[in-house]
Design an enzyme around this catalytic site. Structure first.
Site, PDB file in Angstrom:
ATOM      1  N   ASP A 145       0.853  -1.204   0.000  1.00  0.00           N
ATOM      2  CA  ASP A 145       0.000   0.000   0.000  1.00  0.00           C
ATOM      3  C   ASP A 145       0.883   1.246   0.000  1.00  0.00           C
ATOM      4  OD1 ASP A 145       0.156  -1.266   2.959  1.00  0.00           O
ATOM      5  OD2 ASP A 145       0.479   0.893   3.030  1.00  0.00           O
ATOM      6  N   ASP A 155       0.548   3.593   2.308  1.00  0.00           N
ATOM      7  CA  ASP A 155       0.267   4.167   3.628  1.00  0.00           C
ATOM      8  C   ASP A 155      -0.849   5.205   3.467  1.00  0.00           C
ATOM      9  OD1 ASP A 155       0.819   3.942   6.380  1.00  0.00           O
ATOM     10  OD2 ASP A 155       1.884   5.846   6.328  1.00  0.00           O
TER      11      ASP A 155
HETATM   12  N1  ADE Z   1       1.166   1.273   5.765  1.00  0.00           N
HETATM   13  C1  ADE Z   1       1.658   0.403   6.637  1.00  0.00           C
HETATM   14  N2  ADE Z   1       2.095   0.817   7.853  1.00  0.00           N
HETATM   15  C2  ADE Z   1       2.612  -0.079   8.736  1.00  0.00           C
HETATM   16  N3  ADE Z   1       2.713  -1.393   8.517  1.00  0.00           N
HETATM   17  C3  ADE Z   1       2.295  -1.839   7.338  1.00  0.00           C
HETATM   18  N4  ADE Z   1       2.285  -3.086   6.831  1.00  0.00           N
HETATM   19  C4  ADE Z   1       1.763  -3.015   5.591  1.00  0.00           C
HETATM   20  N5  ADE Z   1       1.422  -1.740   5.277  1.00  0.00           N
HETATM   21  C5  ADE Z   1       1.757  -0.986   6.357  1.00  0.00           C
END
Ligand code: ADE
Ligand SMILES: CSC[C@H]1O[C@H](OP(=O)(O)O)[C@H](O)[C@@H]1O
Length: 290
Positions: free
Chosen positions: A208, A210
């Site tokens: 992703d 974030d």
């Molecule tokens: N955006 C994110 N922040 C923290 N841990 C994660 N693991 C997968 N995506 C994450």
């Protein structure tokens, strides 16, 4: 010396296939029980030990993981190398969901985890300047390329305490620090692997963006699982591709990961705590003679 590879599977990676003589083994450690039993067996002649970081069924939260027991258990089983697989968010445009990152630096923003095997009674300070093993990381990068994945070699991973994802202000702050990916488990795992004199490589799958990216929604678990499911085979294919790259034999680590404790212990022999020394039998037996 024979190589034995420990693999710590992250979110979405709870077992690996294709091991000869595979079996799950319970391992006791002086630091408590590891996250789960450990799957051992051989892959193309190489001894393997696989531990699902969160346990099968994803039972353990990132802040409560038995990090010390996990690393001790792999060392106790005779592992020489540890490959840590993780799901991470991307903090930069060109690291896209589905890409793989061979991380080589960490920034630790975790707040409530035991960061060391050592302490009062046996004080030690290892170097973390280069926290991952260059040779093992390069082998992982080669194996990942063999899978056809998009691979980024090198990157800084920021560890948050979680379990909540970050605020937008935090996400922007970490980007301003030059961090490339964000997760919840790389630290203290990498610290402990270095103390245990294990070659350690960190292989991260981007799931992703974030919450900083203006064109993408904030991360949620459904988005992470969708990417993990779509790319489930990549980490496993990397592991399957490793044996011919690494070989079964093992020479001393050129970077010295396997001698990290050589000049690290400060406490005079007469002042060392026998109870702590006993707990350090697997991790530091090489230098403490425990
Ligand atoms: N955006 C994110 N922040 C923290 N841990 C994660 N693991 C997968 N995506 C994450
Ligand atoms: C489901 S996203 C949050 C969770 O996934 C990652 O775990 P791991 O590093 O073990 O793959 C992240 O660090 C969080 O623990």
């Amino acid at each position: 010396m024979q190589r034995k590879i420990g693999v710590i599977g992250g979110s979405g990676v709870y077992q690996i296939e294709g091991l000869e003589g595979a079996g799950w083994t319970a391992v006791e450690t002086p630091w408590g029980a590891p996250s789960d039993q450990i799957l051992t067996g051989r892959l193309a002649g190489i001894e393997m030990a696989f531990l699902p970081r969160h346990g099968r069924g994803h039972r353990h939260a990132p802040g409560d993981l038995p990090y010390r027991a996990n690393i001790d258990a792999l060392k106790r089983l005779g592992c020489t190398d540890v490959i840590a697989v993780s799901a991470v968010g991307s903090l930069r445009e060109d690291f896209r969901p589905g890409d793989m990152v061979v991380v080589d630096q960490f920034i630790d923003r975790s707040t409530s985890r035991e960061p060391s095997f050592f302490g009062s009674g046996c004080v030690a300070h290892v170097s973390l300047a280069d926290p991952t093993c260059p040779a093992l990381s390069a082998a992982c990068a080669t194996a990942l390329r063999d899978t056809g994945a998009v691979v980024h070699v090198g990157g800084t991973a920021l560890t948050i305490e979680g379990p909540q994802f970050s605020t937008r202000a935090e996400s922007r702050l970490y980007r301003s620090w030059g961090c490339d990916v964000i997760g919840m488990t790389a630290m203290p795992e990498a610290r402990l692997a270095r103390e245990a004199e294990l070659c350690y490589a960190s292989v991260a799958m981007v799931t992703d963006y974030d919450c900083w990216h203006p064109d993408h929604g904030a991360v949620d678990v459904a988005a992470v699982i969708a990417v993990l499911s779509a790319n489930a085979g990549v980490a496993k294919a990397m592991i399957a591709a490793l044996p011919p790259i690494l070989g079964t034999g093992r020479r001393p680590c050129p970077a010295g990961c396997d001698h990290a404790l050589d000049h690290a212990v400060m406490t005079a022999p007469a002042q060392r705590d026998p109870a702590l020394l006993a707990r350090l039998d697997a991790v530091a037996g090489r230098i403490l003679g425990a």
